[in-house]
Design an enzyme around this catalytic site. Structure first.
Site, mmCIF file in Angstrom:
data_model
loop_
_atom_site.group_PDB
_atom_site.id
_atom_site.type_symbol
_atom_site.label_atom_id
_atom_site.label_comp_id
_atom_site.label_asym_id
_atom_site.label_seq_id
_atom_site.Cartn_x
_atom_site.Cartn_y
_atom_site.Cartn_z
ATOM 1 N N SER A 144 0.878 -1.187 0.000
ATOM 2 C CA SER A 144 0.000 0.000 0.000
ATOM 3 C C SER A 144 0.907 1.225 0.000
ATOM 4 O O SER A 144 2.086 1.120 0.354
ATOM 5 C CB SER A 144 -0.845 -0.013 1.285
ATOM 6 N N TYR B 185 -2.128 -1.308 10.466
ATOM 7 C CA TYR B 185 -2.081 -1.446 9.003
ATOM 8 C C TYR B 185 -0.746 -0.927 8.452
ATOM 9 O O TYR B 185 -0.089 -1.606 7.653
ATOM 10 C CB TYR B 185 -3.266 -0.675 8.410
HETATM 11 P P1 NAD Z 1 -11.222 -6.428 -0.221
HETATM 12 O O1 NAD Z 1 -11.744 -6.241 1.161
HETATM 13 O O2 NAD Z 1 -12.175 -6.307 -1.355
HETATM 14 O O3 NAD Z 1 -10.505 -7.858 -0.332
HETATM 15 C C1 NAD Z 1 -9.788 -8.435 0.720
HETATM 16 C C2 NAD Z 1 -9.604 -9.919 0.471
HETATM 17 O O4 NAD Z 1 -8.869 -10.493 1.566
HETATM 18 C C3 NAD Z 1 -10.917 -10.691 0.362
HETATM 19 O O5 NAD Z 1 -10.870 -11.547 -0.759
HETATM 20 C C4 NAD Z 1 -10.977 -11.519 1.632
HETATM 21 O O6 NAD Z 1 -11.616 -12.783 1.452
HETATM 22 C C5 NAD Z 1 -9.505 -11.705 1.956
HETATM 23 N N1 NAD Z 1 -9.294 -11.918 3.394
HETATM 24 C C6 NAD Z 1 -9.531 -11.038 4.407
HETATM 25 N N2 NAD Z 1 -9.284 -11.633 5.589
HETATM 26 C C7 NAD Z 1 -8.881 -12.900 5.329
HETATM 27 C C8 NAD Z 1 -8.495 -14.006 6.134
HETATM 28 N N3 NAD Z 1 -8.465 -13.947 7.474
HETATM 29 N N4 NAD Z 1 -8.167 -15.156 5.533
HETATM 30 C C9 NAD Z 1 -8.209 -15.259 4.195
HETATM 31 N N5 NAD Z 1 -8.558 -14.249 3.367
HETATM 32 C C10 NAD Z 1 -8.895 -13.089 3.936
HETATM 33 O O7 NAD Z 1 -10.049 -5.369 -0.347
HETATM 34 P P2 NAD Z 1 -9.035 -4.953 -1.534
HETATM 35 O O8 NAD Z 1 -9.043 -3.495 -1.640
HETATM 36 O O9 NAD Z 1 -9.247 -5.777 -2.756
HETATM 37 O O10 NAD Z 1 -7.661 -5.338 -0.827
HETATM 38 C C11 NAD Z 1 -6.660 -6.127 -1.422
HETATM 39 C C12 NAD Z 1 -5.306 -5.681 -0.906
HETATM 40 O O11 NAD Z 1 -5.021 -4.373 -1.400
HETATM 41 C C13 NAD Z 1 -5.199 -5.593 0.623
HETATM 42 O O12 NAD Z 1 -3.960 -6.109 1.050
HETATM 43 C C14 NAD Z 1 -5.268 -4.106 0.879
HETATM 44 O O13 NAD Z 1 -4.609 -3.739 2.079
HETATM 45 C C15 NAD Z 1 -4.543 -3.583 -0.343
HETATM 46 N N6 NAD Z 1 -4.815 -2.159 -0.628
HETATM 47 C C16 NAD Z 1 -6.049 -1.731 -1.002
HETATM 48 C C17 NAD Z 1 -6.268 -0.373 -1.249
HETATM 49 C C18 NAD Z 1 -7.611 0.170 -1.682
HETATM 50 O O14 NAD Z 1 -7.768 1.397 -1.724
HETATM 51 N N7 NAD Z 1 -8.573 -0.665 -2.013
HETATM 52 C C19 NAD Z 1 -5.206 0.524 -1.121
HETATM 53 C C20 NAD Z 1 -3.963 0.048 -0.744
HETATM 54 C C21 NAD Z 1 -3.779 -1.296 -0.505
#
Ligand code: NAD
Length: 267
Positions: A143, A156
């Site tokens: 991130s 985080y």
């Molecule tokens: P999201 O919430 O849509 O997806 C998260 C995924 O993680 C889901 O598929 C969920 O099933 C899985 N997950 C959560 N807890 C779990 C557990 N205990 N065991 C197994 N699987 C688990 O969110 P996203 O935005 O697609 O996030 C994906 C990655 O991108 C994350 O690491 C997040 O920190 C990172 N990220 C997202 C953003 C944003 O703005 N969306 C920005 C920076 C980083």
């Protein structure tokens, strides 16, 4: 772009969001996709169907809870039996905002285990096999918060900085494995800024509430604060970058953290 036919790609947290977009981009290149996440049967079926339609040579679902080390090990046993991950994307993540004094130890432990420790547990198993094959790609979805801090995100930010560090160490340890033709073994982080997925919804809702519930106004205000492009990223854009990193031509790009943040970390 990369031809991933014959390659096994395990993408954690790929039933939705950024993980699903990456899995879909890999499917379009003909990969065998390891679909993973915590989800209901219907969501798993739908995601599998879409990946097959996109061109995946095979789709296998793994339901390991990443807070459970034994469950991760079982998943990695199964992936090893399948042939071993050629591409491993540690994408799953959770987020909850709270001031340091309000963060309960259980929340700290959960965020650290899903966002950081699980990557250690998968990489520890997958990378020696990649070295034997002479090709491997680890892409860790960190991130902007692996590069800079923001208030109310201590667990985080700590986890994401840790993920950047873990990626650099492992990149160094595997840098000289394989060769240019095979593609070598690389480990990189992608560092998204605001990207349109479910994980940002609580923060969007909080901000929208300040504008009488106007979601668009809430998003615009969040972007104005940190993301100079004033545009959200679409998850497919992360998928395209991840796919490019998989190509042999990217054999010398390792140990990097690539922001996809509209200029956030340039400030
Ligand atoms: P999201 O919430 O849509 O997806 C998260 C995924 O993680 C889901 O598929 C969920 O099933 C899985 N997950 C959560 N807890 C779990 C557990 N205990 N065991 C197994 N699987 C688990 O969110 P996203 O935005 O697609 O996030 C994906 C990655 O991108 C994350 O690491 C997040 O920190 C990172 N990220 C997202 C953003 C944003 O703005 N969306 C920005 C920076 C980083």
């Amino acid at each position: 772009m990369s031809d991933l036919s014959g390659k096994i790609a395990l993408v954690t947290g790929s039933v939705q969001g950024i993980g699903f977009a990456i899995a879909k981009a890999f499917a379009e290149q003909g990969a065998k996709v390891g679909l993973h996440g915590l989800a209901e049967a219907g969501q798993i079926e739908q995601a599998s169907k879409e990946l097959r339609a996109a061109g995946a040579a095979e789709v296998r679902f793994f339901g390991a809870d990443l807070r459970d080390v034994a469950a991760i090990d079982e998943m990695m046993d199964d992936v090893e039996q399948w042939g071993g991950a050629d591409v491993l994307v540690n994408n799953a993540g959770i987020q909850k905002t709270a001031g340091l004094g309000e963060v309960e130890p259980a929340l700290w432990d959960a965020i650290l285990s899903v966002n950081l420790s699980s990557a250690f547990h998968t990489m520890r198993r997958a990378m020696p096999i990649m070295a034997q094959k002479g090709y491997g790609r680890v892409i860790n979805i960190a991130s902007v918060h692996g590069l800079v801090a923001s208030v109310n995100k201590a667990p985080y930010v700590s986890a994401k900085f840790g993920l950047v560090g873990l990626s650099k160490v492992s990149a160094l340890e595997y840098a000289n494995k394989g060769d240019r033709t095979a593609g070598g073994i690389t480990v990189n982080c992608i560092c998204p800024g605001w990207t349109e997925t479910a994980i940002i919804e609580p923060q969007v809702a909080d901000r929208a509430a300040q504008f009488g519930g106007d979601r668009d106004a809430g998003i615009a205000d969040l972007l104005k604060e940190k993301q100079p492009s004033q545009r959200l990223s679409d998850p497919s854009e992360i998928g395209a970058l991840a796919t490019w990193l998989c190509s042999p031509v990217a054999h010398n790009i390792t140990g990097t953290s690539i922001p996809v943040d509209g200029g956030w970390t340039a400030q």
